[in-house]
Scaffold this motif. Structure first.
Motif, PDB file in Angstrom:
ATOM      1  N   ALA A  75       0.833  -1.199   0.000  1.00  0.00           N
ATOM      2  CA  ALA A  75       0.000   0.000   0.000  1.00  0.00           C
ATOM      3  C   ALA A  75       0.865   1.244   0.000  1.00  0.00           C
ATOM      4  CB  ALA A  75      -0.925   0.011   1.213  1.00  0.00           C
ATOM      5  N   GLY A  76       0.269   2.306  -0.518  1.00  0.00           N
ATOM      6  CA  GLY A  76       0.851   3.642  -0.488  1.00  0.00           C
ATOM      7  C   GLY A  76      -0.242   4.614  -0.111  1.00  0.00           C
ATOM      8  N   ASP A  77       0.008   5.897  -0.263  1.00  0.00           N
ATOM      9  CA  ASP A  77      -0.976   6.902   0.132  1.00  0.00           C
ATOM     10  C   ASP A  77      -2.318   6.753  -0.581  1.00  0.00           C
ATOM     11  OD1 ASP A  77       0.626   8.132   1.985  1.00  0.00           O
ATOM     12  OD2 ASP A  77       1.315   9.703   0.614  1.00  0.00           O
ATOM     13  N   ASP A  78      -2.281   6.389  -1.865  1.00  0.00           N
ATOM     14  CA  ASP A  78      -3.525   6.338  -2.621  1.00  0.00           C
ATOM     15  C   ASP A  78      -3.755   5.017  -3.344  1.00  0.00           C
ATOM     16  OD1 ASP A  78      -1.572   6.574  -4.525  1.00  0.00           O
ATOM     17  OD2 ASP A  78      -2.328   8.418  -5.405  1.00  0.00           O
ATOM     18  N   THR A  79      -2.947   3.994  -3.018  1.00  0.00           N
ATOM     19  CA  THR A  79      -3.028   2.721  -3.728  1.00  0.00           C
ATOM     20  C   THR A  79      -2.926   1.541  -2.761  1.00  0.00           C
ATOM     21  OG1 THR A  79      -1.933   3.710  -5.645  1.00  0.00           O
ATOM     22  CG2 THR A  79      -1.980   1.307  -5.553  1.00  0.00           C
ATOM     23  N   LEU A  80      -3.774   0.569  -3.002  1.00  0.00           N
ATOM     24  CA  LEU A  80      -3.734  -0.698  -2.279  1.00  0.00           C
ATOM     25  C   LEU A  80      -3.477  -1.776  -3.328  1.00  0.00           C
ATOM     26  CD1 LEU A  80      -4.315  -2.203   0.423  1.00  0.00           C
ATOM     27  CD2 LEU A  80      -6.677  -2.374  -0.359  1.00  0.00           C
ATOM     28  N   ALA A  81      -2.499  -2.638  -3.099  1.00  0.00           N
ATOM     29  CA  ALA A  81      -2.185  -3.691  -4.061  1.00  0.00           C
ATOM     30  C   ALA A  81      -1.948  -4.996  -3.319  1.00  0.00           C
ATOM     31  CB  ALA A  81      -0.947  -3.319  -4.873  1.00  0.00           C
ATOM     32  N   PHE A  82      -2.320  -6.084  -3.968  1.00  0.00           N
ATOM     33  CA  PHE A  82      -2.058  -7.389  -3.380  1.00  0.00           C
ATOM     34  C   PHE A  82      -1.969  -8.421  -4.493  1.00  0.00           C
ATOM     35  CE2 PHE A  82      -6.506  -6.286  -3.035  1.00  0.00           C
ATOM     36  CZ  PHE A  82      -7.166  -7.339  -3.639  1.00  0.00           C
ATOM     37  N   ALA A  83      -1.234  -9.481  -4.190  1.00  0.00           N
ATOM     38  CA  ALA A  83      -1.043 -10.552  -5.169  1.00  0.00           C
ATOM     39  C   ALA A  83      -1.153 -11.886  -4.472  1.00  0.00           C
ATOM     40  CB  ALA A  83       0.315 -10.444  -5.835  1.00  0.00           C
ATOM     41  N   VAL A  84      -1.604 -12.873  -5.238  1.00  0.00           N
ATOM     42  CA  VAL A  84      -1.595 -14.257  -4.785  1.00  0.00           C
ATOM     43  C   VAL A  84      -0.787 -15.030  -5.823  1.00  0.00           C
ATOM     44  CG1 VAL A  84      -2.961 -16.304  -4.254  1.00  0.00           C
ATOM     45  CG2 VAL A  84      -3.837 -14.012  -3.662  1.00  0.00           C
ATOM     46  N   HIS A  85       0.226 -15.739  -5.351  1.00  0.00           N
ATOM     47  CA  HIS A  85       1.103 -16.492  -6.227  1.00  0.00           C
ATOM     48  C   HIS A  85       1.039 -17.977  -5.879  1.00  0.00           C
ATOM     49  CE1 HIS A  85       4.979 -18.375  -7.304  1.00  0.00           C
ATOM     50  NE2 HIS A  85       4.807 -17.680  -8.405  1.00  0.00           N
ATOM     51  N   ASP A  86       0.978 -18.812  -6.909  1.00  0.00           N
ATOM     52  CA  ASP A  86       1.118 -20.256  -6.711  1.00  0.00           C
ATOM     53  C   ASP A  86       2.018 -20.800  -7.806  1.00  0.00           C
ATOM     54  OD1 ASP A  86      -0.494 -21.318  -9.029  1.00  0.00           O
ATOM     55  OD2 ASP A  86      -2.179 -20.434  -7.941  1.00  0.00           O
ATOM     56  N   ARG A  87       2.464 -22.021  -7.621  1.00  0.00           N
ATOM     57  CA  ARG A  87       3.395 -22.623  -8.575  1.00  0.00           C
ATOM     58  C   ARG A  87       2.730 -23.645  -9.495  1.00  0.00           C
ATOM     59  NH1 ARG A  87       7.553 -20.886 -10.742  1.00  0.00           N
ATOM     60  NH2 ARG A  87       8.527 -22.910 -10.790  1.00  0.00           N
ATOM     61  N   HIS A  88       1.444 -23.496  -9.732  1.00  0.00           N
ATOM     62  CA  HIS A  88       0.778 -24.330 -10.740  1.00  0.00           C
ATOM     63  C   HIS A  88       0.986 -23.657 -12.090  1.00  0.00           C
ATOM     64  CE1 HIS A  88      -2.182 -26.513 -13.025  1.00  0.00           C
ATOM     65  NE2 HIS A  88      -2.342 -27.336 -11.996  1.00  0.00           N
ATOM     66  N   PRO A  89       1.391 -24.398 -13.115  1.00  0.00           N
ATOM     67  CA  PRO A  89       1.725 -23.768 -14.395  1.00  0.00           C
ATOM     68  C   PRO A  89       0.525 -23.266 -15.208  1.00  0.00           C
ATOM     69  CG  PRO A  89       1.963 -26.138 -14.557  1.00  0.00           C
ATOM     70  CD  PRO A  89       1.695 -25.834 -13.107  1.00  0.00           C
TER      71      PRO A  89
END
Length: 144
Positions: A75-89
């Motif tokens: 997150a920053g002042d005006d942005t929220l970000a998130f990711a989900v990572h997995d190792r399935h191709p």
């Protein structure tokens, strides 16, 4: 601004099991609150819905080849970000609301509805992927 440029960052690695959906959601709620983004913020409901859906997709579809998943919160002042990572191709392609039904279409619709973006990024080796979601916080100066 790229998610990697945001000043706040937290990473959670969890097993690819159903209980990790709740763990990811609770971790996100606590982490965002510690950054001053509280449950009443208009972006929180959509953010937690999207996060839960993406983690659920990894649990349902990637567990056989990916024993763990990684959730990155930023997150920053005006942005929220998130990711989900997995190792399935398997890489399901571009996420669009018009592109189908089910989880990815729901994610795209909710994200677009609040002016955010959702991008699928395949790992360089082709052995996994991340779903990155970026949402505007639209904070006023008083909330910063």
């Amino acid at each position: 601004m790229q998610p990697s440029d945001l000043p706040h960052r937290h990473v959670l690695t969890a097993p690819t099991v159903p209980a990790s959906v709740r763990l990811a959601r609770q971790t996100a709620e606590m982490t965002f609150a510690s950054w001053g983004i509280h449950a009443a913020h208009p972006a929180m409901g959509p953010a937690l819905l999207i996060l839960s859906e993406v983690v659920t997709n990894s649990v349902r579809h990637a567990a056989a080849l990916s024993p763990s998943l990684t959730v990155t919160l930023a997150a920053g002042d005006d942005t929220l970000a998130f990711a989900v990572h997995d190792r399935h191709p398997y890489h399901p392609g571009i996420v669009t609301a018009a592109g189908g039904s089910g989880g990815l279409a729901t994610i795209a619709e909710v994200t677009a509805g609040i002016g955010g973006t959702c991008v699928l990024r395949q790992d360089a080796d082709g052995g996994g992927k991340s779903v990155w979601t970026t949402l505007p916080l639209g904070r006023t100066k008083e909330q910063r």
